[in-house]
Design an enzyme around this catalytic site. Structure first.
Site, PDB file in Angstrom:
ATOM      1  N   GLY A  75       0.909  -1.519  -0.074  1.00  0.00           N
ATOM      2  CA  GLY A  75       0.525   0.061  -0.073  1.00  0.00           C
ATOM      3  C   GLY A  75       1.266   1.047  -0.413  1.00  0.00           C
ATOM      4  O   GLY A  75       1.990   1.287   0.266  1.00  0.00           O
TER       5      GLY A  75
ATOM      6  N   ASP B 197     -11.814  48.281  23.730  1.00  0.00           N
ATOM      7  CA  ASP B 197     -12.784  47.924  22.726  1.00  0.00           C
ATOM      8  C   ASP B 197     -14.250  47.122  22.828  1.00  0.00           C
ATOM      9  O   ASP B 197     -14.163  46.439  23.826  1.00  0.00           O
ATOM     10  CB  ASP B 197     -11.802  47.537  20.663  1.00  0.00           C
ATOM     11  CG  ASP B 197     -12.499  46.681  20.111  1.00  0.00           C
ATOM     12  OD1 ASP B 197     -13.783  47.782  19.833  1.00  0.00           O
ATOM     13  OD2 ASP B 197     -12.835  45.118  19.842  1.00  0.00           O
ATOM     14  N   TYR B 198     -15.432  47.300  22.197  1.00  0.00           N
ATOM     15  CA  TYR B 198     -16.069  45.884  22.809  1.00  0.00           C
ATOM     16  C   TYR B 198     -15.927  44.893  21.435  1.00  0.00           C
ATOM     17  O   TYR B 198     -15.551  43.377  22.294  1.00  0.00           O
ATOM     18  CB  TYR B 198     -17.617  46.941  22.403  1.00  0.00           C
ATOM     19  CG  TYR B 198     -18.607  45.730  23.063  1.00  0.00           C
ATOM     20  CD1 TYR B 198     -18.733  45.596  23.964  1.00  0.00           C
ATOM     21  CD2 TYR B 198     -19.401  45.971  22.426  1.00  0.00           C
ATOM     22  CE1 TYR B 198     -20.224  44.660  24.750  1.00  0.00           C
ATOM     23  CE2 TYR B 198     -20.927  44.452  22.505  1.00  0.00           C
ATOM     24  CZ  TYR B 198     -20.801  44.599  23.801  1.00  0.00           C
ATOM     25  OH  TYR B 198     -21.590  43.444  24.122  1.00  0.00           O
ATOM     26  N   ASP B 199     -16.631  44.987  20.946  1.00  0.00           N
ATOM     27  CA  ASP B 199     -16.673  43.593  20.251  1.00  0.00           C
ATOM     28  C   ASP B 199     -15.867  43.378  19.489  1.00  0.00           C
ATOM     29  O   ASP B 199     -14.861  43.351  18.947  1.00  0.00           O
ATOM     30  CB  ASP B 199     -17.307  43.760  18.550  1.00  0.00           C
ATOM     31  CG  ASP B 199     -18.944  44.491  18.640  1.00  0.00           C
ATOM     32  OD1 ASP B 199     -19.636  43.080  18.473  1.00  0.00           O
ATOM     33  OD2 ASP B 199     -19.681  45.444  18.597  1.00  0.00           O
TER      34      ASP B 199
ATOM     35  N   ARG C 129      -6.259  -2.181  -5.956  1.00  0.00           N
ATOM     36  CA  ARG C 129      -7.044  -3.694  -5.098  1.00  0.00           C
ATOM     37  C   ARG C 129      -8.516  -3.031  -5.384  1.00  0.00           C
ATOM     38  O   ARG C 129      -8.735  -2.211  -6.135  1.00  0.00           O
ATOM     39  CB  ARG C 129      -6.554  -2.081  -3.968  1.00  0.00           C
ATOM     40  CG  ARG C 129      -5.769  -2.222  -2.715  1.00  0.00           C
ATOM     41  CD  ARG C 129      -6.092  -1.618  -1.443  1.00  0.00           C
ATOM     42  NE  ARG C 129      -6.295   0.317  -1.561  1.00  0.00           N
ATOM     43  CZ  ARG C 129      -7.321   0.280  -2.129  1.00  0.00           C
ATOM     44  NH1 ARG C 129      -8.963  -0.537  -1.683  1.00  0.00           N
ATOM     45  NH2 ARG C 129      -7.770   1.497  -2.548  1.00  0.00           N
TER      46      ARG C 129
ATOM     47  N   LEU D 217       0.147   5.496  -6.992  1.00  0.00           N
ATOM     48  CA  LEU D 217       1.413   5.968  -7.073  1.00  0.00           C
ATOM     49  C   LEU D 217       1.704   4.149  -8.420  1.00  0.00           C
ATOM     50  O   LEU D 217       2.483   4.175  -8.355  1.00  0.00           O
ATOM     51  CB  LEU D 217       2.048   5.153  -5.630  1.00  0.00           C
ATOM     52  CG  LEU D 217       1.833   6.293  -3.938  1.00  0.00           C
ATOM     53  CD1 LEU D 217       2.085   5.324  -3.343  1.00  0.00           C
ATOM     54  CD2 LEU D 217       2.324   7.568  -5.104  1.00  0.00           C
TER      55      LEU D 217
ATOM     56  N   ARG E  45     -11.016  -5.035   1.754  1.00  0.00           N
ATOM     57  CA  ARG E  45     -12.364  -4.510   2.333  1.00  0.00           C
ATOM     58  C   ARG E  45     -13.201  -5.902   1.888  1.00  0.00           C
ATOM     59  O   ARG E  45     -14.518  -4.768   1.706  1.00  0.00           O
ATOM     60  CB  ARG E  45     -12.605  -3.166   1.901  1.00  0.00           C
ATOM     61  CG  ARG E  45     -11.554  -2.095   2.653  1.00  0.00           C
ATOM     62  CD  ARG E  45     -11.903  -0.700   2.298  1.00  0.00           C
ATOM     63  NE  ARG E  45     -10.218  -0.409   2.307  1.00  0.00           N
ATOM     64  CZ  ARG E  45     -10.590   1.201   2.215  1.00  0.00           C
ATOM     65  NH1 ARG E  45     -11.287   1.776   1.108  1.00  0.00           N
ATOM     66  NH2 ARG E  45      -9.218   1.507   1.758  1.00  0.00           N
TER      67      ARG E  45
ATOM     68  N   ASP F  49      -3.868  10.630   6.711  1.00  0.00           N
ATOM     69  CA  ASP F  49      -4.722   9.681   6.093  1.00  0.00           C
ATOM     70  C   ASP F  49      -6.867  10.222   7.311  1.00  0.00           C
ATOM     71  O   ASP F  49      -6.422  10.029   8.327  1.00  0.00           O
ATOM     72  CB  ASP F  49      -4.599   8.677   6.019  1.00  0.00           C
ATOM     73  CG  ASP F  49      -5.097   8.433   4.329  1.00  0.00           C
ATOM     74  OD1 ASP F  49      -5.774   9.908   3.542  1.00  0.00           O
ATOM     75  OD2 ASP F  49      -4.617   7.233   3.662  1.00  0.00           O
TER      76      ASP F  49
HETATM   77  C1  GDG Z   1      -3.819   5.429  -0.795  1.00  0.00           C
HETATM   78  C2  GDG Z   1      -4.888   6.754  -2.334  1.00  0.00           C
HETATM   79  C3  GDG Z   1      -1.989   7.365  -2.868  1.00  0.00           C
HETATM   80  C4  GDG Z   1      -0.409  -2.843  -4.875  1.00  0.00           C
HETATM   81  N1  GDG Z   1      -0.082  -4.067  -5.150  1.00  0.00           N
HETATM   82  C5  GDG Z   1       0.061  -4.860  -4.735  1.00  0.00           C
HETATM   83  C6  GDG Z   1       1.702  -4.042  -4.489  1.00  0.00           C
HETATM   84  N2  GDG Z   1       1.051  -3.172  -4.488  1.00  0.00           N
HETATM   85  C7  GDG Z   1       1.214  -1.450  -4.384  1.00  0.00           C
HETATM   86  C8  GDG Z   1       1.987  -0.876  -5.670  1.00  0.00           C
HETATM   87  C9  GDG Z   1       1.198   1.000  -4.696  1.00  0.00           C
HETATM   88  C10 GDG Z   1       0.298   0.697  -3.696  1.00  0.00           C
HETATM   89  O1  GDG Z   1       0.221  -0.777  -3.724  1.00  0.00           O
HETATM   90  C11 GDG Z   1      -0.910   0.438  -3.910  1.00  0.00           C
HETATM   91  O2  GDG Z   1      -1.222   2.310  -3.871  1.00  0.00           O
HETATM   92  P1  GDG Z   1      -1.529   3.268  -4.877  1.00  0.00           P
HETATM   93  O3  GDG Z   1      -1.501   4.472  -4.765  1.00  0.00           O
HETATM   94  O4  GDG Z   1      -2.018   2.745  -6.108  1.00  0.00           O
HETATM   95  O5  GDG Z   1      -3.777   3.101  -4.269  1.00  0.00           O
HETATM   96  P2  GDG Z   1      -4.015   2.991  -3.093  1.00  0.00           P
HETATM   97  O6  GDG Z   1      -3.809   2.042  -1.799  1.00  0.00           O
HETATM   98  O7  GDG Z   1      -5.120   3.156  -2.793  1.00  0.00           O
HETATM   99  O8  GDG Z   1      -3.171   3.826  -1.533  1.00  0.00           O
HETATM  100  C12 GDG Z   1      -4.284   6.863  -3.142  1.00  0.00           C
HETATM  101  C13 GDG Z   1      -1.742   6.208  -1.933  1.00  0.00           C
HETATM  102  O9  GDG Z   1      -2.967   5.679  -1.187  1.00  0.00           O
HETATM  103  C14 GDG Z   1      -1.041   7.453  -1.466  1.00  0.00           C
HETATM  104  O10 GDG Z   1      -0.969   8.335  -0.634  1.00  0.00           O
HETATM  105  O11 GDG Z   1      -1.911   7.180  -4.319  1.00  0.00           O
HETATM  106  O12 GDG Z   1      -5.073   7.526  -4.151  1.00  0.00           O
HETATM  107  O13 GDG Z   1      -5.892   5.792  -2.708  1.00  0.00           O
HETATM  108  O14 GDG Z   1       2.689   0.646  -3.966  1.00  0.00           O
HETATM  109  O15 GDG Z   1       3.103  -1.036  -5.945  1.00  0.00           O
HETATM  110  N3  GDG Z   1       2.328  -4.528  -3.658  1.00  0.00           N
HETATM  111  C15 GDG Z   1       2.919  -5.380  -3.580  1.00  0.00           C
HETATM  112  N4  GDG Z   1       1.775  -6.126  -4.062  1.00  0.00           N
HETATM  113  C16 GDG Z   1       0.630  -6.239  -4.682  1.00  0.00           C
HETATM  114  O16 GDG Z   1      -0.037  -7.304  -5.646  1.00  0.00           O
HETATM  115  N5  GDG Z   1       3.891  -6.311  -3.167  1.00  0.00           N
END
Ligand code: GDG
Length: 734
Positions: free
Chosen positions: A29, A508-510, A283, A386, A321, A142
């Site tokens: 993530g 002053d008042y207000d 995701r 990302l 989720r 977040d």
């Molecule tokens: C939130 C916001 C914002 C994905 N599948 C696998 C895996 N990943 C990694 C990716 C990437 C990350 O997870 C996903 O990041 P995203 O930015 O695409 O999306 P969200 O998880 O929704 O993140 C988003 C982010 O926060 C940062 O601020 O960009 O908009 O929604 O790094 O590479 N990693 C591994 N296996 C997988 O199957 N190891």
């Protein structure tokens, strides 16, 4: 040594129960990956949930798990199953997540989820407070922890707090739907710096602060409780080097070292030079636009059947989720759509969509990235994304095409991608075709520019910029030219006051003796204020004056019985102690006849504004109107009035008012005349407004001038808010 405290809902590692005992596994993530290097390199502590419901761990194991977490500078916040259901799945993911991503109809507003959200946010705040030492900085992340900054601020008013939102901040019209919107905004405003991925989110947030909380905002600085809060944009980057190095390493490997996946993809591409691989990674989430993407892919096969057998769509969907009903439904719909398309087009040896519903290890992810000719990243709404940046970082041969949704934060930086509206099916199909047919030269040009951006604004740059701005905000709140009325300054001044022979208090008042109210008629003195005045008026060798913009009727009604000087309408009307009211300056009678209709037209076309007619002035109030519209109208009105007003009238700005008054009369003139009455050896003047600046300017240096609030001033002391004035007055009368 001071440290940084990172706070996020989840720690970047998860406790997993095994047949015997427990183990830690890293979590993927964006947030986790991003903050990991910040945590490792600096002196920092990371507070978050360790990924397992507390009900599933026995006490003995918890002690040792906690110990090993603490050793690595992780502080776990234990959460029970019920709390995860209500706070995390409930309020965070079934309410805030859909609402902030514009899926209003998916949002569930549930009172008990909200209660749990507050409780858990308080738990996080308490954990921070337990670990906080002077000089530490707190960085909260977040949408799960929007109340946390405010809760920490309440117990530790001086601490420096940064807050970053990883998802979009929706427009005011969407945000206003949230039933507990005010609490959320106040929660966020506990921070000194509030960061977003894009300028659009920043602008939406500021718009909600202005419209819902009606706070003063100057560009990106919010004035709240005598603090200046900075709002800014920090587009999050990735650990570019890590992805580029991994890609180089994977490409260099010998065939026998490659993974099965790598060889499978490579083989397909060498089979026919025109074969292409399109990659999609997300995701499993309704914000990611999965169905639109699948339909666009199908439409491509319908419109351009020459691609049949020559393209693969690889769809990696990471479970997420999965206990929330909307996610379950989406999973079923996605399975059905993939099944339908594959069933319709698959032939011997070729299936159009290769579908993986699982999380992959990092190495497999790199294999997918390096072999993809096209990355198709088309969410319907995404804070940043990302994956788009990671794909770019793996393009070591400067080839490949990125198709990117306009609805992602990343699209604001990646102009060289093929930008697409995920709701425009025709456009999606055309962009897919353009990507497949794009000449090498154009791919190189585009990818080179994208790589430059992704490598420059990487994860380190992002966190450094955020921390640098946080320090800058700290400095913004430390105005060294004026002295804050801390308890020691207050004590010293009250001593000086008590020792003096002849004393004068100009008030002053207000905004000074009472707070502001939307309707000025409701800002009337209360019992507490009268008690203070009762005592103050019994002090010998003390003269008191209330100097206000209010009319004489108001001052007479509420302070008429006190032996104090009353100065109304900024000095126009005056009533000395034991005397009757007198008018200080005379304006021509007919001026209002000409000016009033002009101001009235502005009241007509600016909803929420009204005119207050005083004997010698006209006040246009705009506190209740739309702040942006009011800003424009104020400029228009002032421009028009400047050309209309004679020399003896002037325009004066006040707190959400424009006042037309005599240019010969102001509070400074009135205060100076009072000051000259006797030989005072201690004079204290307190005021909050621009009109009080005339007193600060005109009275001599030896006068103690106190501003209420932190705005620019000529005073030499300041109170943070009007609430600090009364205790000071009480101290003087002791
Ligand atoms: C939130 C916001 C914002 C994905 N599948 C696998 C895996 N990943 C990694 C990716 C990437 C990350 O997870 C996903 O990041 P995203 O930015 O695409 O999306 P969200 O998880 O929704 O993140 C988003 C982010 O926060 C940062 O601020 O960009 O908009 O929604 O790094 O590479 N990693 C591994 N296996 C997988 O199957 N190891």
């Amino acid at each position: 040594m001071s440290k940084n405290i990172i706070v996020s809902n989840r720690l970047p590692l998860q406790i997993v129960r095994q047949k015997q005992g427990y183990k830690f596994i890293p979590t993927s993530g964006g947030l986790a990956t991003g903050m990991k290097s910040f945590h490792q390199h600096g002196n920092s502590l990371w507070i978050g949930w360790p990924g397992i419901e507390q009900d599933l761990i026995d006490t003995e194991s918890w002690v040792s798990l906690k110990k090993s977490l603490t050793r690595d500078k992780f502080i776990p916040v234990p959460l029970l199953k019920k709390e995860m259901e209500d706070f995390y799945y409930g309020l965070s993911n079934e309410c805030l997540w859909p609402l902030f991503h514009y899926f209003i109809e998916f949002s569930k507003f549930n009172q008990s989820h909200w209660e749990s959200y507050q409780k858990v946010n308080q738990r996080f705040a308490d954990k921070v407070l337990e670990n906080l030492q002077p000089g530490d900085r707190v960085w909260i992340h977040d949408y799960q922890l929007l109340l946390c900054p405010g809760m920490i601020r309440q117990s530790a008013p001086e601490v420096t707090i940064g807050f970053f939102l990883h998802i979009p901040f929706p427009s005011f019209e969407i945000f206003r739907i949230f039933p507990w919107r005010t609490q959320l905004l106040f929660g966020i405003l506990g921070a000194d710096l509030v960061g977003f991925h894009t300028y659009d989110y920043q602008r939406h947030f500021i718009s909600s602060v202005k419209r819902i909380l009606r706070l003063e905002v100057n560009y990106n600085i919010i004035d709240y409780k005598a603090r200046k809060i900075q709002v800014s944009t920090f587009p999050m980057g990735i650990d570019y080097q890590k992805f580029e190095d991994a890609a180089v390493e994977h490409i260099r490997q010998k065939k026998e070292e490659h993974s099965e996946m790598f060889n499978l993809l490579k083989e397909y591409k060498t089979l026919d030079k025109s074969n292409k691989i399109i990659l999609s990674i997300d995701r499993l989430d309704y914000t990611k636009g999965l169905i639109n993407r699948l339909e666009a892919f199908e439409q491509l096969l319908i419109n351009f059947p020459q691609y049949i057998k020559h393209i693969h769509l690889i769809m990696l969907m990471v479970p997420s989720r999965s206990s929330v009903p909307h996610y379950k439904r989406l999973k079923r719909e996605t399975d059905r759509t993939v099944g339908r398309i594959n069933g319709k087009y698959a032939v011997l040896g070729w299936t159009p969509i290769l579908y993986y519903y699982r999380s992959m290890p990092f190495e497999d992810l790199i294999d997918l990235y390096v072999n993809a000719d096209i990355a198709m990243i088309t969410p319907v709404r995404d804070g940043m994304n990302l994956v788009a940046k990671e794909y770019v970082a793996t393009r070591v041969d400067n080839d490949g095409v990125l198709i990117l949704s306009e609805m992602t934060g990343a699209s604001k930086e990646f102009f060289d991608a093929l930008l697409v509206n995920p709701f425009d099916m025709e456009d999606m199909v055309l962009k897919l075709r353009q990507a497949i047919e794009m000449p090498q030269e154009e791919q190189k040009e585009r990818i080179t520019r994208l790589k430059k951006r992704a490598s420059r604004y990487n994860i380190n740059k992002w966190s450094n910029e955020f921390m640098r701005t946080l320090k800058e905000t700290e400095a913004l709140n430390q105005d060294e030219t004026r002295l804050r009325m801390t308890s020691s300054v207050v004590n010293q001044l009250s001593l000086q006051f008590k020792r003096a022979q002849q004393r004068l208090l100009l008030l002053d008042y207000d905004g000074t003796l009472v707070g502001f109210h939307e309707n000025p008629e409701k800002s009337i003195p209360d019992g507490e204020l009268y008690t203070i005045f009762d005592v103050l008026c019994s002090i010998e060798r003390l003269d008191i004056a209330i100097i206000s913009g209010r009319n004489k009727e108001f001052l007479e009604k509420y302070f008429g019985t006190y032996p104090v000087t009353l100065i109304a309408e900024h000095g126009y009307q005056q009533r000395l102690v034991h005397s009757s009211w007198e008018q200080k300056d005379v304006l021509r009678e007919d001026w209002k006849q000409h000016i009033l209709p002009v101001v009235e037209t502005f009241t007509d076309n600016t909803p929420g504004t009204f005119i207050e007619e005083k004997k010698n002035s006209l006040v246009w109030h705009y506190r209740k109107s739309d702040p942006e519209l009011a800003k424009v109208r104020v400029v228009e009105l002032k421009t028009l009035l400047t050309s209309l007003l004679p020399d003896d009238l002037k325009i004066m700005d006040g707190d959400k008012i424009v006042e037309i008054v005599s240019s010969r009369v102001h509070k400074g003139v009135a205060a100076t005349q009072l000051y000259a009455h006797k030989k005072y050896d201690c004079t204290i003047v307190i005021g909050d407004d621009v009109t009080d600046e005339n007193m600060f300017a005109d009275l001599p240096e030896e006068v103690v001038k106190i501003k209420v609030g932190t705005k620019q001033t000529l005073a030499n002391y300041y109170f943070k808010s009007h609430a600090d004035v009364r205790p000071f007055l009480r101290l003087l009368s002791e």
